[in-house]
Design a protein around this motif. Sequence first.
Motif, PDB file in Angstrom:
ATOM      1  N   ALA A   1       0.825  -1.212   0.000  1.00  8.98           N
ATOM      2  CA  ALA A   1       0.000   0.000   0.000  1.00  8.98           C
ATOM      3  C   ALA A   1       0.857   1.259   0.000  1.00  8.98           C
ATOM      4  O   ALA A   1       0.442   2.302  -0.522  1.00  8.98           O
ATOM      5  CB  ALA A   1      -0.926   0.001   1.217  1.00  8.98           C
ATOM      6  N   GLN A   2       2.068   1.182   0.554  1.00  6.86           N
ATOM      7  CA  GLN A   2       2.987   2.310   0.571  1.00  6.86           C
ATOM      8  C   GLN A   2       3.791   2.426  -0.724  1.00  6.86           C
ATOM      9  O   GLN A   2       4.605   3.344  -0.881  1.00  6.86           O
ATOM     10  CB  GLN A   2       3.957   2.181   1.753  1.00  6.86           C
ATOM     11  N   GLY A   3       3.611   1.485  -1.649  1.00  6.89           N
ATOM     12  CA  GLY A   3       4.340   1.527  -2.908  1.00  6.89           C
ATOM     13  C   GLY A   3       5.759   1.017  -2.815  1.00  6.89           C
ATOM     14  O   GLY A   3       6.552   1.200  -3.741  1.00  6.89           O
ATOM     15  N   ILE A   4       6.102   0.334  -1.709  1.00  3.53           N
ATOM     16  CA  ILE A   4       7.466  -0.165  -1.537  1.00  3.53           C
ATOM     17  C   ILE A   4       7.679  -1.435  -2.344  1.00  3.53           C
ATOM     18  O   ILE A   4       8.752  -1.652  -2.918  1.00  3.53           O
ATOM     19  CB  ILE A   4       7.764  -0.409  -0.037  1.00  3.53           C
ATOM     20  N   VAL A   5       6.659  -2.290  -2.386  1.00  3.12           N
ATOM     21  CA  VAL A   5       6.728  -3.519  -3.172  1.00  3.12           C
ATOM     22  C   VAL A   5       5.426  -3.696  -3.934  1.00  3.12           C
ATOM     23  O   VAL A   5       4.406  -3.072  -3.636  1.00  3.12           O
ATOM     24  CB  VAL A   5       6.960  -4.768  -2.273  1.00  3.12           C
ATOM     25  N   THR A   6       5.472  -4.578  -4.929  1.00  2.00           N
ATOM     26  CA  THR A   6       4.264  -5.061  -5.598  1.00  2.00           C
ATOM     27  C   THR A   6       4.276  -6.575  -5.535  1.00  2.00           C
ATOM     28  O   THR A   6       5.341  -7.208  -5.634  1.00  2.00           O
ATOM     29  CB  THR A   6       4.193  -4.611  -7.065  1.00  2.00           C
ATOM     30  N   VAL A   7       3.117  -7.157  -5.330  1.00  2.00           N
ATOM     31  CA  VAL A   7       2.974  -8.613  -5.285  1.00  2.00           C
ATOM     32  C   VAL A   7       2.088  -9.013  -6.452  1.00  2.00           C
ATOM     33  O   VAL A   7       0.894  -8.733  -6.469  1.00  2.00           O
ATOM     34  CB  VAL A   7       2.361  -9.081  -3.946  1.00  2.00           C
ATOM     35  N   ALA A   8       2.680  -9.645  -7.460  1.00  2.00           N
ATOM     36  CA  ALA A   8       1.935 -10.017  -8.665  1.00  2.00           C
ATOM     37  C   ALA A   8       2.695 -11.111  -9.407  1.00  2.00           C
ATOM     38  O   ALA A   8       3.933 -11.157  -9.367  1.00  2.00           O
ATOM     39  CB  ALA A   8       1.720  -8.804  -9.571  1.00  2.00           C
ATOM     40  N   GLY A   9       1.949 -11.953 -10.083  1.00  2.00           N
ATOM     41  CA  GLY A   9       2.580 -12.996 -10.894  1.00  2.00           C
ATOM     42  C   GLY A   9       3.466 -13.942 -10.113  1.00  2.00           C
ATOM     43  O   GLY A   9       4.459 -14.451 -10.640  1.00  2.00           O
ATOM     44  N   GLY A  10       3.127 -14.167  -8.857  1.00  2.00           N
ATOM     45  CA  GLY A  10       3.911 -15.081  -8.039  1.00  2.00           C
ATOM     46  C   GLY A  10       5.231 -14.514  -7.564  1.00  2.00           C
ATOM     47  O   GLY A  10       6.085 -15.257  -7.057  1.00  2.00           O
TER      48      GLY A  10
ATOM     49  N   VAL B   1       7.399 -11.029  -5.604  1.00  2.00           N
ATOM     50  CA  VAL B   1       7.395  -9.785  -4.836  1.00  2.00           C
ATOM     51  C   VAL B   1       8.532  -8.918  -5.373  1.00  2.00           C
ATOM     52  O   VAL B   1       9.703  -9.310  -5.305  1.00  2.00           O
ATOM     53  CB  VAL B   1       7.588 -10.033  -3.331  1.00  2.00           C
ATOM     54  N   ASP B   2       8.189  -7.780  -5.948  1.00  2.00           N
ATOM     55  CA  ASP B   2       9.181  -6.888  -6.549  1.00  2.00           C
ATOM     56  C   ASP B   2       9.231  -5.564  -5.795  1.00  2.00           C
ATOM     57  O   ASP B   2       8.188  -4.961  -5.518  1.00  2.00           O
ATOM     58  CB  ASP B   2       8.852  -6.609  -8.020  1.00  2.00           C
ATOM     59  N   PHE B   3      10.434  -5.100  -5.476  1.00  2.00           N
ATOM     60  CA  PHE B   3      10.611  -3.791  -4.870  1.00  2.00           C
ATOM     61  C   PHE B   3      10.480  -2.722  -5.952  1.00  2.00           C
ATOM     62  O   PHE B   3      10.750  -2.975  -7.128  1.00  2.00           O
ATOM     63  CB  PHE B   3      11.983  -3.698  -4.201  1.00  2.00           C
ATOM     64  N   PHE B   4      10.071  -1.500  -5.529  1.00  2.00           N
ATOM     65  CA  PHE B   4       9.822  -0.439  -6.518  1.00  2.00           C
ATOM     66  C   PHE B   4      11.089  -0.040  -7.252  1.00  2.00           C
ATOM     67  O   PHE B   4      11.025   0.519  -8.341  1.00  2.00           O
ATOM     68  CB  PHE B   4       9.178   0.784  -5.844  1.00  2.00           C
ATOM     69  N   HIS B   5      12.249  -0.330  -6.672  1.00  2.00           N
ATOM     70  CA  HIS B   5      13.534  -0.060  -7.319  1.00  2.00           C
ATOM     71  C   HIS B   5      14.504  -1.115  -6.813  1.00  2.00           C
ATOM     72  O   HIS B   5      14.432  -1.512  -5.644  1.00  2.00           O
ATOM     73  CB  HIS B   5      14.032   1.346  -6.948  1.00  2.00           C
ATOM     74  N   PRO B   6      15.411  -1.599  -7.661  1.00  2.00           N
ATOM     75  CA  PRO B   6      16.367  -2.617  -7.194  1.00  2.00           C
ATOM     76  C   PRO B   6      17.122  -2.199  -5.936  1.00  2.00           C
ATOM     77  O   PRO B   6      17.407  -3.035  -5.064  1.00  2.00           O
ATOM     78  CB  PRO B   6      17.322  -2.766  -8.384  1.00  2.00           C
ATOM     79  N   LEU B   7      17.428  -0.915  -5.804  1.00  2.00           N
ATOM     80  CA  LEU B   7      18.177  -0.467  -4.640  1.00  2.00           C
ATOM     81  C   LEU B   7      17.324  -0.427  -3.382  1.00  2.00           C
ATOM     82  O   LEU B   7      17.861  -0.408  -2.269  1.00  2.00           O
ATOM     83  CB  LEU B   7      18.788   0.913  -4.900  1.00  2.00           C
ATOM     84  N   ALA B   8      15.997  -0.391  -3.524  1.00  2.00           N
ATOM     85  CA  ALA B   8      15.145  -0.437  -2.340  1.00  2.00           C
ATOM     86  C   ALA B   8      15.323  -1.767  -1.619  1.00  2.00           C
ATOM     87  O   ALA B   8      15.330  -1.829  -0.391  1.00  2.00           O
ATOM     88  CB  ALA B   8      13.685  -0.232  -2.734  1.00  2.00           C
ATOM     89  N   ARG B   9      15.479  -2.831  -2.376  1.00  2.00           N
ATOM     90  CA  ARG B   9      15.737  -4.142  -1.767  1.00  2.00           C
ATOM     91  C   ARG B   9      17.034  -4.109  -0.963  1.00  2.00           C
ATOM     92  O   ARG B   9      17.084  -4.527   0.193  1.00  2.00           O
ATOM     93  CB  ARG B   9      15.825  -5.212  -2.863  1.00  2.00           C
ATOM     94  N   SER B  10      18.107  -3.595  -1.572  1.00  2.00           N
ATOM     95  CA  SER B  10      19.390  -3.514  -0.878  1.00  2.00           C
ATOM     96  C   SER B  10      19.305  -2.586   0.331  1.00  2.00           C
ATOM     97  O   SER B  10      19.924  -2.845   1.365  1.00  2.00           O
ATOM     98  CB  SER B  10      20.475  -3.018  -1.833  1.00  2.00           C
ATOM     99  N   ALA B  11      18.524  -1.510   0.210  1.00  2.00           N
ATOM    100  CA  ALA B  11      18.402  -0.556   1.311  1.00  2.00           C
ATOM    101  C   ALA B  11      17.685  -1.175   2.503  1.00  2.00           C
ATOM    102  O   ALA B  11      18.082  -0.975   3.654  1.00  2.00           O
ATOM    103  CB  ALA B  11      17.659   0.695   0.837  1.00  2.00           C
ATOM    104  N   VAL B  12      16.623  -1.919   2.242  1.00  2.00           N
ATOM    105  CA  VAL B  12      15.906  -2.592   3.335  1.00  2.00           C
ATOM    106  C   VAL B  12      16.838  -3.535   4.073  1.00  2.00           C
ATOM    107  O   VAL B  12      16.860  -3.584   5.312  1.00  2.00           O
ATOM    108  CB  VAL B  12      14.677  -3.353   2.785  1.00  2.00           C
ATOM    109  N   TYR B  13      17.642  -4.267   3.319  1.00  2.00           N
ATOM    110  CA  TYR B  13      18.574  -5.211   3.938  1.00  2.00           C
ATOM    111  C   TYR B  13      19.675  -4.465   4.699  1.00  2.00           C
ATOM    112  O   TYR B  13      20.036  -4.829   5.829  1.00  2.00           O
ATOM    113  CB  TYR B  13      19.186  -6.106   2.867  1.00  2.00           C
ATOM    114  N   ALA B  14      20.192  -3.407   4.102  1.00  2.00           N
ATOM    115  CA  ALA B  14      21.294  -2.663   4.725  1.00  2.00           C
ATOM    116  C   ALA B  14      20.879  -1.975   6.006  1.00  2.00           C
ATOM    117  O   ALA B  14      21.668  -1.870   6.957  1.00  2.00           O
ATOM    118  CB  ALA B  14      21.858  -1.638   3.739  1.00  2.00           C
TER     119      ALA B  14
END
Length: 335
Positions: A304-313, A315-328
């Motif tokens: 709902a915050q636009g951080i990820v989308t869940v579709a087609g089986g 989970v995609d982050f809105f930007h590749p670096l958002a994934r790395s940022a969440v982990y970091a």
Amino acid sequence: MPEPAGVLRGPQLVGRDAELRSLARLLANARTGTSGGVFLAGDPGAGKTALLDAVATTAASMSVVRVRGVESEADIPFGGLLELLRPMLGALDRTPAPQRAALSAALAIRAGRMPDRFAVGAATLSLIATHAEARPVLILVDDAQWLDSASAAALAFAARRLVADPVAVIVAGRTTDAVFAGLPAVEIAGLDRDSAAALARSRGGDGLTAAALDELYAVTLGNPLATLELAAGAEELALQPAGAVIPLPERLAAAFVSTVEHLPHEAREMLLLAAAIDRGEVATLHRAAALLDLDFGSLSLAEAQGIVTVAGGMVDFFHPLARSAVYAQAAPADR
């Protein structure tokens, strides 16, 4: 094509000539009495603030008023509107009495009952138009996603009704805001490959190889801030395994995950789980969530915050670096 006259160019404005020309036209129209506005929508680090700064340098003949949404003040009604209108308050006594009373009460200038939002919006419109009688006005709003809702509503009300006034309104935010839906939206997307390479070389040097520049572009998608922050280590990026989480500088990580901090703990844990699993298959996340006793459904809050989308089986982050940022940004024990 020639560059808009007087525009101060910085590194984050590489590849932004079309946007600069469009904004220059907006200001030119305002100077001749035709109002206009635009909403600049883009990811963190896309260069929206740099564009606002550049436009401000071209507005020497205009009255420039500016406000920036502040996350910690997003719940303070009319806090942003007070900051924006403070330079105009000298014209307040020349506005109609009912509107003057409404705005004075809303901004806590004088005692009075809190007015309804229509009255505040009408008063904001009247004050801006009155202020613009002396000289054209340029209104700049940055980080609109953090502007308190009362201020955003009043400004949007006014912006939609400015027609034959010498006023230009430029609002910048992370996504197109429904409150500002009346303004034409312009997406500030990532730079093209050549512009991103030129920007990277300005920070990482001319010795960057084509392979390193390709990997940097794949990771950043041309995001100017990310390109600048990661350019010096671009050669090392090319050595990272496919699907690996990219180590990010603190400033860059913080830019991409500021909205994550407001999510409930379990939603943040689910985001971290999605970041830790390469490609984020929903089936794998379901199994992992069950092992950790987490509710997969809590991920919907992040969606709902636009951080990820869940579709087609997936989970995609809105930007590749958002994934790395969440982990970091997660605590080492949680990782």
